[in-house]
Structures are given as C-alpha cells and as structure tokens.
Design an enzyme around this catalytic site. Structure first.
Site, PDB file in Angstrom:
ATOM      1  N   SER A 153       0.754  -1.128   0.141  1.00  0.00           N
ATOM      2  CA  SER A 153      -0.234   0.158  -0.157  1.00  0.00           C
ATOM      3  C   SER A 153       0.775   1.105  -0.480  1.00  0.00           C
ATOM      4  CB  SER A 153      -0.969   0.215   1.565  1.00  0.00           C
ATOM      5  OG  SER A 153      -1.915   1.225   0.760  1.00  0.00           O
ATOM      6  N   ASP A 249     -11.451  -0.051   0.819  1.00  0.00           N
ATOM      7  CA  ASP A 249     -10.819  -0.832   0.265  1.00  0.00           C
ATOM      8  C   ASP A 249     -10.894  -0.509  -1.578  1.00  0.00           C
ATOM      9  OD1 ASP A 249     -10.329  -3.388   0.074  1.00  0.00           O
ATOM     10  OD2 ASP A 249     -11.591  -4.239  -1.290  1.00  0.00           O
ATOM     11  N   HIS A 283      -8.033  -4.781  -1.540  1.00  0.00           N
ATOM     12  CA  HIS A 283      -6.308  -4.278  -0.464  1.00  0.00           C
ATOM     13  C   HIS A 283      -5.849  -5.111   0.939  1.00  0.00           C
ATOM     14  CE1 HIS A 283      -3.718  -0.387  -0.415  1.00  0.00           C
ATOM     15  NE2 HIS A 283      -4.411  -0.136   0.084  1.00  0.00           N
TER      16      HIS A 283
END
Length: 304
Positions: A153, A249, A283
C-alpha cells in the site's frame, strides 16, 4: 506479544549509535528478531525498527543481502505490521536480512512540505540514517546488488519512490497494492496523501503542500521516473475485485490497479522487464505472493 514488538529495560545493545540515530530502547534477546527505537532529529518522536536476521546469522560469519520492507498507512500500521502477518515464517531458512522500520501512520515515505507537529522527515530517516546504520551494524552487502526494497500500500509506493529517486541503492523493487501513478485522475493519490497526512501525521500540514509542490510530486511519481527502473527486478501486485460495499477497499485498490496498469504500459513502451500479478480481491497483503516475491528477491541479489 511477539518478541521484537516491545523493548526490554535499558539501552545496552550489540548495535551502536551513529548517522544521527541514538538507540533509546532495544531488544536483542530473540535469535532472529531484533528491535530498536531511536532518537533522531528527523522525526519528532522516537521511531522504531525490527531487524529480522536469517537462521544461523550469529554463527555463520556470512554477509547477507538486505530487504527494506515498508508497512502501509493507517493508525494500526507500524514497524510490527509484517511480524503480525507472519514474516518470520515466510523467511524461515532463507538467507536474507529484512529491515522493517516505522514510516508514520500517513508519512508517505516523504519529507513533508509542511508540518505543524515538528519534523516528520521519513525519507531522510530511511535513506540517510537507517540504511547506513544497518550497514554499519549488521553483516550486509553495502552495494546495489545487496539491497531490495518492497512494501504494501503506502509502503509499496514508498518502495517504488525510493527505488527511482535513489536508483543506485536498490537492485529489486516490489509494490504489493502500492500506487504507481500520482497524477492520474486529477492527482487523486496526491490529494489522498495530503488529506491523510494532514489528519493522521502532520496536524494539518501536508506531504505535498497546498497548492502542490509540483517539483516534489514529479520527483516522487513513479510514472515520471520510468528510466530509473531499468535493469532492476520489478515485482507488482494489484487486486482486481475490491469489496463493493467497502469504500476504503474500493478507493484504494481501484486506484492501485489503474495506476499499476498505466505504469506497466510505460515500462512496456520503454522495454523494461517486470513481473506483475493481478488477482481477485481488494486491498490486502497476499501471503503467497509475498513468499514468491521473497524468493525472487533472494534470486536477484548477491548471495550470502
């Protein structure tokens, strides 16, 4: 709690101070996971790092390649993130040192343009302090072919950014659900970096400034640094089906997927090789791809 996630009393340590870092807490009791917390003028609080040593490190006498592994953003993300996820098991028996530092809840692996809470210069801390400190205190290869950088991320963005800006430092770069394009969709990732850093890290300050510091955005944008990835091992992961009822997400992985596809197209046009994975889901860290990435990193870097 896992060893390495808390400090023992006192500051006596096998590692030493240096490069602007003063060890204020440490835990070297576990045979593999060693923990340090530092005082540093670059960060207005005391950031920490977990250093995961390979099996047999203390008796082998060998030097090892190093992976710098960066956590994502959020109030629950820090230097312990990958220990919680299982990094010890993923690396069991593998000849590599893994360095997992704090990067702030929304530090974006950057020196912010503005801050209202004191220094939060994560880029300076990681590149100019932590990296040379690791190489001075552990048996590593202090060279291009001895280092990899990876993250999830926000940390995946940090890995892509550092690999380009400091192109002579890292031979391998991996981004697991990390954004690779800052300016697409009217700069959505830059806006998110500014909003999240203002709310979680900088007391209203921002990573990129308002209005943006355009030179800073350009310097940090993987899409505008394509040639800096030539001759590196590149490993990219993105999810194709984020949870439709989870706004976080959806917002994150939709942007990650689109940005990584744009980045890959630019790499293709430049004739730069990479390995990319698009998988169902949103994610999150995909353990099987982290394990595969670790094997690829070890294969690329100088052998212990």
């Amino acid at each position: 709690m896992t060893l390495g996630s808390v400090a023992m009393a006192g500051t006596a340590s096998a590692a030493g101070n240096g490069f602007g870092l003063t060890i204020v807490q440490s835990n070297e009791q576990d045979p593999r996971m060693w923990y340090y917390r530092f005082g540093t003028a670059e960060i207005g609080w005391q950031p920490a790092v977990n250093v995961l040593l390979p099996d047999g490190y203390h008796t082998s006498g060998l030097r090892y390649p190093v992976l710098y592994l960066f956590h994502g953003g959020g109030n629950d993300q820090d230097f312990i993130t990958f220990d919680r996820l299982g990094i010890r098991a993923w690396t069991a028996g593998k000849p590599i040192i893994v360095v997992m530092p704090d990067g702030g809840h929304a530090g974006w692996y950057s020196n912010p343009v503005t801050t209202n809470v004191g220094p939060r210069n994560w880029e300076n801390f990681h590149i100019h302090q932590l990296l040379p400190w690791v190489e001075a205190n552990f048996r590593t290869f202090a060279e291009y072919d001895g280092r990899a950088v990876a993250g999830f991320s926000m940390g995946g963005f940090g890995a892509l950014k550092y690999a380009a800006k400091y192109w002579g430092h890292f031979a391998s770069v991996s981004s697991h659900s990390g954004p690779a394009s800052l300016r697409r969709d009217n700069g959505m990732v830059v806006h998110w970096a500014n909003l999240s850093s203002a709310a979680m890290d900088l007391g209203g300050g921002t990573v990129y400034g308002v209005p943006w510091d355009e030179a800073r955005v350009t310097a940090d944008n993987p899409m505008q640094r394509i040639e800096s990835y030539r001759n590196k091992r590149i490993f990219l992961v993105a999810g194709t089906s984020p949870d439709p009822v989870n706004w976080f997400d959806q917002a994150n992985e939709t942007q990650v997927l689109a940005g990584q596809r744009e980045f890959r197209a630019a790499l293709d046009q430049a004739g730069i090789h990479y390995e990319a994975h698009e998988e169902p889901g949103g994610h999150f860290v995909r353990e099987h791809l982290m394990r595969a990435d670790l094997d690829g990193i070890i294969a690329r870097l100088r052998k212990a």
